[in-house]
Design a protein around this motif. Structure first.
Motif, PDB file in Angstrom:
ATOM      1  N   GLU A  17     -13.216  36.284 -24.191  1.00  0.00           N
ATOM      2  CA  GLU A  17     -12.523  35.373 -24.393  1.00  0.00           C
ATOM      3  C   GLU A  17     -13.317  33.795 -24.236  1.00  0.00           C
ATOM      4  N   LEU A  18     -14.202  33.815 -23.038  1.00  0.00           N
ATOM      5  CA  LEU A  18     -14.957  32.305 -23.314  1.00  0.00           C
ATOM      6  C   LEU A  18     -15.831  32.690 -24.037  1.00  0.00           C
ATOM      7  N   LEU A  19     -16.011  33.847 -24.294  1.00  0.00           N
ATOM      8  CA  LEU A  19     -17.043  34.031 -25.688  1.00  0.00           C
ATOM      9  C   LEU A  19     -16.999  33.912 -26.805  1.00  0.00           C
ATOM     10  N   ALA A  20     -15.387  34.404 -26.852  1.00  0.00           N
ATOM     11  CA  ALA A  20     -14.562  34.341 -28.439  1.00  0.00           C
ATOM     12  C   ALA A  20     -15.046  33.172 -28.706  1.00  0.00           C
ATOM     13  N   GLN A  21     -14.471  32.214 -27.927  1.00  0.00           N
ATOM     14  CA  GLN A  21     -13.937  31.039 -27.855  1.00  0.00           C
ATOM     15  C   GLN A  21     -15.109  29.634 -28.380  1.00  0.00           C
ATOM     16  N   GLY A  22     -16.618  30.091 -27.797  1.00  0.00           N
ATOM     17  CA  GLY A  22     -17.865  29.804 -28.287  1.00  0.00           C
ATOM     18  C   GLY A  22     -18.234  29.851 -29.568  1.00  0.00           C
ATOM     19  N   LYS A  23     -17.944  31.268 -29.849  1.00  0.00           N
ATOM     20  CA  LYS A  23     -17.594  31.349 -31.619  1.00  0.00           C
ATOM     21  C   LYS A  23     -16.984  31.129 -32.121  1.00  0.00           C
ATOM     22  N   ALA A  24     -15.865  30.108 -32.026  1.00  0.00           N
ATOM     23  CA  ALA A  24     -15.039  29.347 -32.373  1.00  0.00           C
ATOM     24  C   ALA A  24     -15.493  28.095 -32.752  1.00  0.00           C
ATOM     25  N   ASN A  25     -16.596  27.454 -31.494  1.00  0.00           N
ATOM     26  CA  ASN A  25     -16.264  26.427 -31.135  1.00  0.00           C
ATOM     27  C   ASN A  25     -17.653  26.158 -31.579  1.00  0.00           C
ATOM     28  N   LEU A  26     -19.065  26.692 -32.926  1.00  0.00           N
ATOM     29  CA  LEU A  26     -20.397  26.562 -32.261  1.00  0.00           C
ATOM     30  C   LEU A  26     -21.151  24.876 -32.058  1.00  0.00           C
ATOM     31  N   HIS A  27     -19.826  23.668 -32.304  1.00  0.00           N
ATOM     32  CA  HIS A  27     -19.937  22.584 -32.492  1.00  0.00           C
ATOM     33  C   HIS A  27     -19.877  22.566 -30.538  1.00  0.00           C
ATOM     34  N   ALA A  28     -19.488  22.785 -29.739  1.00  0.00           N
ATOM     35  CA  ALA A  28     -19.342  23.217 -27.861  1.00  0.00           C
ATOM     36  C   ALA A  28     -19.898  24.118 -27.899  1.00  0.00           C
ATOM     37  N   PRO A  29     -21.420  24.333 -27.414  1.00  0.00           N
ATOM     38  CA  PRO A  29     -22.586  25.232 -27.553  1.00  0.00           C
ATOM     39  C   PRO A  29     -22.444  25.510 -25.651  1.00  0.00           C
ATOM     40  N   TRP A  30     -21.765  25.361 -25.245  1.00  0.00           N
ATOM     41  CA  TRP A  30     -21.323  25.142 -23.485  1.00  0.00           C
ATOM     42  C   TRP A  30     -20.721  26.407 -22.810  1.00  0.00           C
ATOM     43  N   THR A  82     -15.011  21.908 -20.950  1.00  0.00           N
ATOM     44  CA  THR A  82     -13.128  22.356 -20.576  1.00  0.00           C
ATOM     45  C   THR A  82     -13.662  23.436 -22.715  1.00  0.00           C
ATOM     46  N   ASP A  83     -12.908  24.275 -22.035  1.00  0.00           N
ATOM     47  CA  ASP A  83     -12.490  24.879 -23.149  1.00  0.00           C
ATOM     48  C   ASP A  83     -11.752  24.163 -24.612  1.00  0.00           C
ATOM     49  N   ASP A  84     -11.197  25.352 -25.833  1.00  0.00           N
ATOM     50  CA  ASP A  84     -10.396  24.102 -26.500  1.00  0.00           C
ATOM     51  C   ASP A  84      -9.254  24.175 -26.387  1.00  0.00           C
ATOM     52  N   VAL A  85      -8.400  24.532 -24.674  1.00  0.00           N
ATOM     53  CA  VAL A  85      -7.666  23.972 -24.109  1.00  0.00           C
ATOM     54  C   VAL A  85      -7.771  22.952 -23.926  1.00  0.00           C
ATOM     55  N   ALA A  86      -8.985  23.071 -22.865  1.00  0.00           N
ATOM     56  CA  ALA A  86      -8.995  21.719 -22.099  1.00  0.00           C
ATOM     57  C   ALA A  86      -9.310  22.085 -20.454  1.00  0.00           C
ATOM     58  N   PRO A  88     -12.688  20.761 -27.105  1.00  0.00           N
ATOM     59  CA  PRO A  88     -13.554  21.136 -26.305  1.00  0.00           C
ATOM     60  C   PRO A  88     -14.301  19.812 -25.429  1.00  0.00           C
ATOM     61  N   ALA A  89     -14.545  19.602 -24.258  1.00  0.00           N
ATOM     62  CA  ALA A  89     -15.290  17.799 -23.588  1.00  0.00           C
ATOM     63  C   ALA A  89     -16.753  18.509 -23.228  1.00  0.00           C
ATOM     64  N   ALA A  90     -17.896  17.763 -23.425  1.00  0.00           N
ATOM     65  CA  ALA A  90     -19.400  18.293 -22.793  1.00  0.00           C
ATOM     66  C   ALA A  90     -18.726  18.467 -20.933  1.00  0.00           C
ATOM     67  N   PRO A  91     -20.275  18.711 -20.596  1.00  0.00           N
ATOM     68  CA  PRO A  91     -19.987  19.333 -18.976  1.00  0.00           C
ATOM     69  C   PRO A  91     -20.576  17.522 -18.776  1.00  0.00           C
TER      70      PRO A  91
END
Length: 347
Positions: free
Chosen positions: A295-308, A125-129, A114-117
């Motif tokens: 699903e966006l919250l689940a992605q946040g949980k799975a990608n703690l290095h992407a807090p956005w 972006t999320d984990d699939v851009a 995921p790309a930063a803001p």
């Protein structure tokens, strides 16, 4: 249409609650904007000029051959080759404020997902851009419309069951109440997870599964109102005149029960959205790829290095549910017969 004094008093009470009144305005603005999400966030231009002719890609699908390409499939306007074809004929494209839809995978971010803001993706972006802001806009619309549909259908069933129990009483009420208590005692979330895992997930099957349990929230309220109202003198007079039970329920008793029902609707809507989000978070909700806040919250949980990711989903839900709670409190105060119009309900 002339409003009755009672209706005017309720509207005045609602407006007196500044927090709820402004929450309703903000919520309606957000809802209207989300209804036109395709004109705000889309990977298709709003308007396109090619060889002096105007095209509307946001509404009409055009094959790539229309613009001099070789493919007969719909043109991908984000592709550099397609842009060059259009610009070579002095064409131009008018893009939405966010040139990405909820499903658009951006292959030109220049950094791993995921790309930063950034200026290209305001919330990253999320984990699939895919653009997070676009998914929030579409997810807000889907969550609210799904919640409204579930609230309306569950209210219809709940009011019907409660009305039958309360009006007829006796064995009808006794047996009906025992069945409702048994059904309400089931582990709802676990049953929903099991049923959702067995059925092919889509919006309609999920709506049907949640409807199996959500209708019980209004049964007790409507039943109590009917038990209280059915022995009023005007109801007894209607029975003595031979008016049918259906007409008595519809004309004499139901209007009184609807007052309590309307005060519960915003809170039922909030619960419907929360349940949908919970199932999406656990992976048992909407189909993969749907614009889901859970699903966006689940992605946040799975990608703690992407807090956005987690923060964007959290604040989107926080704003939505807070507005609905404030609206519900204002509606409850508006129908409270003991409350007078004052400025005490201001912020």
């Amino acid at each position: 249409m002339t409003l009755t004094p009672l209706t005017r008093r309720r509207l005045a009470n609602f407006r007196a609650n500044k927090r709820g009144y402004w929450s309703l305005k903000i919520f309606l603005v957000l809802l209207v904007l989300s209804l036109f999400a395709e004109f705000i966030a889309n990977d298709k231009p709003l308007l396109l000029s090619f060889k002096g002719e105007l095209y509307i890609p946001v509404l009409v699908s055009y094959p790539e051959t229309t613009f001099g390409g070789v493919l007969y499939s719909e043109a991908d306007y984000s592709e550099p080759a397609v842009r060059e074809l259009i610009e070579s004929e002095r064409g131009w494209m008018l893009w939405p404020p966010i040139p990405f839809s909820y499903y658009t995978i951006d292959r030109y971010t220049g950094e791993p997902a995921p790309a930063a803001p950034s200026s290209r993706h305001w919330l990253g972006t999320d984990d699939v851009a895919r653009d997070v802001l676009a998914r929030i806009i579409y997810g807000f619309r889907l969550s609210v419309l799904f919640g409204i549909a579930l609230t309306l259908f569950s209210s219809l069933i709940g009011v019907t069951v409660g009305a039958v129990q309360g009006f007829f009483g006796g064995w009808v009420d006794l047996i009906g109440q025992r069945l409702v208590e048994i059904w309400a005692g089931m582990p709802v979330l676990f049953l929903l997870i099991i049923l959702a895992s067995l059925a092919q997930p889509n919006v309609f099957t999920l709506l049907g599964l949640l409807l199996l349990f959500s209708w019980m929230s209004l049964v007790g309220v409507v039943r109590a109102e009917f038990l209280r109202t059915r022995n009023f003198e005007y109801v007894l007079a209607s029975r003595a005149l031979g008016v049918s039970s259906f007409d008595i329920i519809r004309q004499d008793v139901l209007p009184n029960a609807m007052v309590a029902t309307l005060t519960f609707l915003p809170f039922i809507l909030t619960g419907s959205i929360t349940t949908l989000t919970s199932l999406d978070f656990l992976g048992f909700g909407l189909p993969a790829g749907s614009p889901s806040l859970g699903e966006l919250l689940a992605q946040g949980k799975a990608n703690l290095h992407a807090p956005w990711l987690g923060l964007s989903g959290f604040f989107a839900l926080l704003i939505m549910l807070t507005l609905l709670i404030f609206i519900g409190e204002a509606v409850r105060d508006a129908f409270d017969s003991r409350r007078s119009v004052t400025s005490m309900d201001a912020f």
